[in-house]
Design an enzyme around this catalytic site. Sequence first.
Site, mmCIF file in Angstrom:
data_model
loop_
_atom_site.group_PDB
_atom_site.id
_atom_site.type_symbol
_atom_site.label_atom_id
_atom_site.label_comp_id
_atom_site.label_asym_id
_atom_site.label_seq_id
_atom_site.Cartn_x
_atom_site.Cartn_y
_atom_site.Cartn_z
ATOM 1 C CB VAL A 181 -7.845 -2.776 0.178
ATOM 2 C CG1 VAL A 181 -7.549 -2.635 1.657
ATOM 3 C CG2 VAL A 181 -9.271 -2.334 -0.141
ATOM 4 C CB ALA A 182 -7.772 -0.264 -5.024
ATOM 5 N NE ARG A 183 -4.241 -4.053 -9.245
ATOM 6 C CZ ARG A 183 -4.799 -5.029 -8.544
ATOM 7 N NH1 ARG A 183 -4.882 -4.933 -7.232
ATOM 8 N NH2 ARG A 183 -5.253 -6.098 -9.156
ATOM 9 C CG ASP A 199 -3.655 -5.177 1.586
ATOM 10 O OD1 ASP A 199 -2.880 -5.765 2.374
ATOM 11 O OD2 ASP A 199 -4.305 -5.769 0.694
ATOM 12 C CD GLU A 230 1.736 -4.994 -3.937
ATOM 13 O OE1 GLU A 230 1.549 -6.199 -4.213
ATOM 14 O OE2 GLU A 230 0.814 -4.227 -3.641
ATOM 15 C CG HIS A 244 -1.518 -7.337 -2.418
ATOM 16 N ND1 HIS A 244 -1.048 -6.870 -3.613
ATOM 17 C CD2 HIS A 244 -2.848 -7.532 -2.602
ATOM 18 C CE1 HIS A 244 -2.035 -6.798 -4.487
ATOM 19 N NE2 HIS A 244 -3.146 -7.202 -3.889
ATOM 20 N N GLY A 266 -5.568 -8.332 0.980
ATOM 21 C CA GLY A 266 -6.981 -8.118 0.702
ATOM 22 C C GLY A 266 -7.764 -9.378 0.416
ATOM 23 C CB ALA A 267 -7.713 -11.806 -2.194
#
Length: 620
Positions: A306-308, A332, A337, A356, A358-359
């Site tokens: 879930v980072a990069r 994620d 992207e 993506h 995560g947030a």
Amino acid sequence: MLMDNIRWAEAPLLPLRPAAAAASPISLKLSGSRCGHARLSPVVANALKSAESTETSSAASSKSRSGAEPGGAGPADGPTILVSEKLGEAGLDVLRGYGRVECLYDLSPEELCAKISDVDALIVRSGTKVTRQVFEAAKGRLKVVGRAGVGIDNVDLQAATEHGCLVVNAPTANTVAAAEHGIALLAAMARNVAQADASIKAGKWERSKYVGVSLVGKTLAVMGFGKVGSEVARRAKGLGMTVIAHDPYAPADRARAMGVELVSFDRAIATADFLSLHMPLTPTTSKIFNDNTFSKMKKGVRIVNVARGGVIDEDALVRALDSGIVAQAALDVFTKEPPPTDSKLVQHPHVTVTPHLGASTKEAQEGVAIEIAEAVVGALNGELAATAVNAPMVPPDVLTELAPYVVLAEKLGRLVVQLVAGGRGIQSVRVVYTSARDADDLDTRLLRAMITKGLIEPISASYINLVNADYTAKQKGLRIVEERVSVDASPESPVDSIQVKITNVESKFASAVTEIGEISIEGKVKDGIPRLTCVGSFGVDVSLEGNLILCRQVDQPGMIGRVGNILGEHNVNVSFMSVGRTVRRKHAIMAIGVDEEPSKETLKKIGEVPAIEEFVFLNL
């Protein structure tokens, strides 16, 4: 004691030349940043209050593009803030209370470059690439780029620094959301939730096909033990997992306090049953998980990212999945992207994917929006938040403590450079800090940057601010050497005094030159007020405000009155006077603070007073 903070370059500094003092795009003030559910700073609180009490215009944008949305009316003379990707309404309200907001989404690189010279601030998420071309197209107007999130790999930091643009991010508000999503993917992957869901919706009932694995007792390696990584570790411990971590910069005591062992990279990947990735994307971490890395892992390992996306070589991951080295992956984020629709990785049966997210919680989106809005408004308002990415990274408590010394540092730099006569130019500056504190307790990065700012602005046509001060000094060949001298003083004050010395130059004011040939001035902070305390070998005590006239005179009665009368006759208001001398009835330095800049005629009359041997006017 000579410190290792040295800035230098080979090119010679341009000789001194008259130039109007350019107002810095970001004149420094100090502030902390909003973290988690901490109380909003006054800047944000006032902006929110203003937004609630003012009817803002929501007329549709005249742009024909479908991605454009109305921004909102702010102060008529306020800055223009461009929001190029979706931002929570709470954050937009903060921005609208401060300036004119334009929301233009899905801009092409060409459209962004065409627009950027009309804005003072730009807010992006991960989709907008803020390249060198963008900063060049801004033509010096762009003062701050705000990244609504943690990662800043889509912003060219070097170009931002060269162009004096502050870059800030929002690293705290989405921490919990990203950690929760990582745990959600971990559990969903282990129990085949996504695949089983698709199977049932396809009319199948395949219980035996989707037998999962338990998390209890398994080893989770957290790769990157920062804010998100540590929160994932905390939650994984609650699930009964054994947690190890790899992070070359993480404090071992913080990890031990959470029951986490810090290990080497090779040990982490070799012993883990599950890997959770939380490192930034840098040249060092790009595709760090590749064929070689996968070959060292325990067969059947499971990976969550879930980072990069760029930290994984996606083709290598497909090969590792096909060979069984990696049993499953939950992703994620991706190198590109959105990923291609025919991506073998996305379509792989043992991979769980999300776009993506995560947030992407309501709470995190609002928190990130407010956090980045606060940082951007603060930067435009002259504040330096602790989330500044390309400025000296100083903790908030240190920022607060250093506030008056920051002002002192810039004033001393601005004053000493005006004492230099034209000619060969400045090439070397020595800064001496006297302090009762240990060397490790005195962080001078911010002070050095502000001295550099003060030194360069009066002799340069460029805009200089905290962000590009060191870079510009290096380009101009200005070498700054810092020294620290221990003194017997109160350790409650971080610095007792700051001395700025310039060598191998001539001075407009000979009295500022010491016996060893240096132009030397010294300043202290007294009762929170920056003051000039020494010029050359003469002690003075004057507030560093407004303008200053320095006079060397024969030490005799009536001199203060004579000079004061000349200034009064020409309607120049005197704010203070101070006299310092070395020997009684010999020579003295008179420092006079004035509110206005005296005319040439006024200064000429001061110079004609018989007992005055030399004088200089300084604009602070």
